[in-house]
Design a protein around this motif. Structure first.
Motif, short mmCIF file in Angstrom:
data_model
loop_
_atom_site.label_atom_id
_atom_site.label_comp_id
_atom_site.label_asym_id
_atom_site.label_seq_id
_atom_site.Cartn_x
_atom_site.Cartn_y
_atom_site.Cartn_z
N ILE A 48 0.84 -1.20 0.00
CA ILE A 48 0.00 0.00 0.00
C ILE A 48 0.87 1.25 0.00
N ALA A 49 1.92 1.25 0.82
CA ALA A 49 2.82 2.41 0.88
C ALA A 49 3.50 2.65 -0.46
N LEU A 50 3.97 1.59 -1.10
CA LEU A 50 4.63 1.73 -2.40
C LEU A 50 3.65 2.26 -3.45
N THR A 51 2.41 1.78 -3.39
CA THR A 51 1.39 2.20 -4.36
C THR A 51 1.03 3.68 -4.19
N ILE A 52 0.84 4.10 -2.94
CA ILE A 52 0.51 5.51 -2.69
C ILE A 52 1.68 6.40 -3.06
N THR A 53 2.89 5.96 -2.75
CA THR A 53 4.08 6.72 -3.11
C THR A 53 4.14 6.93 -4.62
N SER A 54 3.93 5.86 -5.37
CA SER A 54 3.96 5.94 -6.83
C SER A 54 2.89 6.89 -7.36
N ALA A 55 1.67 6.81 -6.77
CA ALA A 55 0.58 7.68 -7.21
C ALA A 55 0.91 9.15 -6.95
N LEU A 56 1.42 9.46 -5.76
CA LEU A 56 1.72 10.84 -5.43
C LEU A 56 2.89 11.38 -6.25
N GLU A 57 3.83 10.52 -6.59
CA GLU A 57 4.96 10.93 -7.44
C GLU A 57 4.48 11.37 -8.82
N LYS A 58 3.36 10.80 -9.26
CA LYS A 58 2.83 11.09 -10.59
C LYS A 58 1.65 12.06 -10.53
N ASP A 59 1.61 12.87 -9.48
CA ASP A 59 0.58 13.89 -9.29
C ASP A 59 -0.81 13.30 -9.05
N LYS A 61 -3.52 11.39 -6.16
CA LYS A 61 -3.92 11.74 -4.81
C LYS A 61 -4.54 10.54 -4.11
N LEU A 62 -4.67 10.66 -2.81
CA LEU A 62 -5.28 9.62 -1.99
C LEU A 62 -6.67 10.09 -1.58
N LEU A 63 -7.69 9.25 -1.84
CA LEU A 63 -9.05 9.50 -1.39
C LEU A 63 -9.37 8.50 -0.29
N VAL A 64 -9.96 8.97 0.82
CA VAL A 64 -10.20 8.09 1.96
C VAL A 64 -11.64 8.25 2.44
N ALA A 65 -12.28 7.12 2.78
CA ALA A 65 -13.67 7.17 3.26
C ALA A 65 -13.94 6.07 4.26
N GLY A 66 -14.89 6.32 5.16
CA GLY A 66 -15.33 5.34 6.14
C GLY A 66 -16.55 5.88 6.86
N ASN A 67 -17.16 5.07 7.70
CA ASN A 67 -18.37 5.44 8.44
C ASN A 67 -18.11 5.48 9.94
N GLY A 68 -18.78 6.40 10.62
CA GLY A 68 -18.66 6.45 12.08
C GLY A 68 -17.24 6.70 12.53
N GLY A 69 -16.73 5.81 13.39
CA GLY A 69 -15.35 5.94 13.83
C GLY A 69 -14.38 5.89 12.66
N SER A 70 -14.72 5.12 11.64
CA SER A 70 -13.87 5.03 10.46
C SER A 70 -13.91 6.31 9.63
N ALA A 71 -14.99 7.08 9.75
CA ALA A 71 -15.03 8.40 9.10
C ALA A 71 -14.02 9.33 9.77
N ALA A 72 -13.97 9.26 11.10
CA ALA A 72 -12.97 10.04 11.83
C ALA A 72 -11.56 9.58 11.45
N ARG A 89 7.65 18.61 6.24
CA ARG A 89 7.93 18.32 4.83
C ARG A 89 6.79 18.92 4.01
N ARG A 90 6.88 18.78 2.69
CA ARG A 90 5.84 19.36 1.84
C ARG A 90 4.53 18.60 2.03
N PRO A 91 3.39 19.23 1.78
CA PRO A 91 2.11 18.54 1.91
C PRO A 91 1.93 17.49 0.82
N LEU A 92 1.24 16.41 1.17
CA LEU A 92 0.97 15.32 0.24
C LEU A 92 -0.54 15.26 0.00
N ALA A 93 -0.93 15.03 -1.26
CA ALA A 93 -2.33 15.18 -1.66
C ALA A 93 -3.21 14.05 -1.13
#
Length: 211
Positions: A48-59, A61-72, A89-93
């Protein structure tokens, strides 16, 4: 300043409640040990870390969703990326899809609660992004619909869930915490998110040692 001693505070609880407190801590520690020794979980976090790193390197972003406690948790995770985790460090999308009350209520009212995240994925997601859905049961309908929307957009999909998930969601990466108890699953989800974020942070924004 309180005049209570630590032992006084603990002993002020009924014996059954002291037992509950200690049992919860024991189960929490045992779950963390099991999680830390679970090779499949470690492999999944690395992937997962490698995949997110690759995505952010190529402009992307990460989208995150959940319900209740998982929303928090979704907001917590997105905040770690856009702000910082271990060091400056610089902000990550990253965007939590749980925060726009007007969007959530409009979609829920017009299309139903099952689509509160999928509509946002279709609107905001692009090929090369990563979608992380958090569902302790693995069956949250709005997370399932969001995963379908993400796949339709050629977005890489990640799920954080628990061992009580009988039918694993259709996703590229499924992190399955070795616990069936929701509070402990959620604790491990945040630990996993911190590890993943730290690995991405280290890869994209390495600290320069002081000379």
């Amino acid at each position: 300043m309180s005049t209570f001693q630590t032992s006084d505070l603990l002993n002020s609880l009924p014996a059954s409640e002291r037992d509950y407190l200690q049992d919860y801590l024991r189960q929490s520690a045992e779950t963390m040990v099991a999680f830390s020794q679970h090779e499949a979980c470690a492999d999944m976090m690395a992937g997962i870390a490698l995949t997110i790193t690759s995505a952010l390197e190529k402009d992307g972003k990460l989208l995150v969703a959940g319900n209740g406690g998982s929303a928090a948790d979704a907001q917590h995770i997105a905040g770690e990326f856009t702000a910082r985790l271990m060091y400056d460090r610089r902000p990550l999308a990253a965007i939590a899809l749980t925060t726009d009350t007007s969007g959530l209520t409009a979609i829920g009212n017009d299309y139903g609660f099952d689509h509160v995240f999928s509509r946002q994925v279709l609107a905001l997601g692009r090929k090369g992004d990563v979608f992380l859905g958090i569902t302790t049961s693995g069956r949250s309908p709005n997370i399932v619909q969001a995963l379908k929307a993400a796949r339709a957009q050629n977005i890489t999909t990640v799920v954080f869930t628990g061992e009580n998930c009988v039918e694993l969601p259709d996703a590229d990466f499924v992190l399955r915490v070795p616990s069936a108890w929701t509070p402990l699953i959620q604790q491990m989800h945040i630990a996993a998110a911190h590890i993943v974020c730290a690995l991405v942070e280290r890869a994209l924004c390495p600290q320069i040692p002081n000379v």
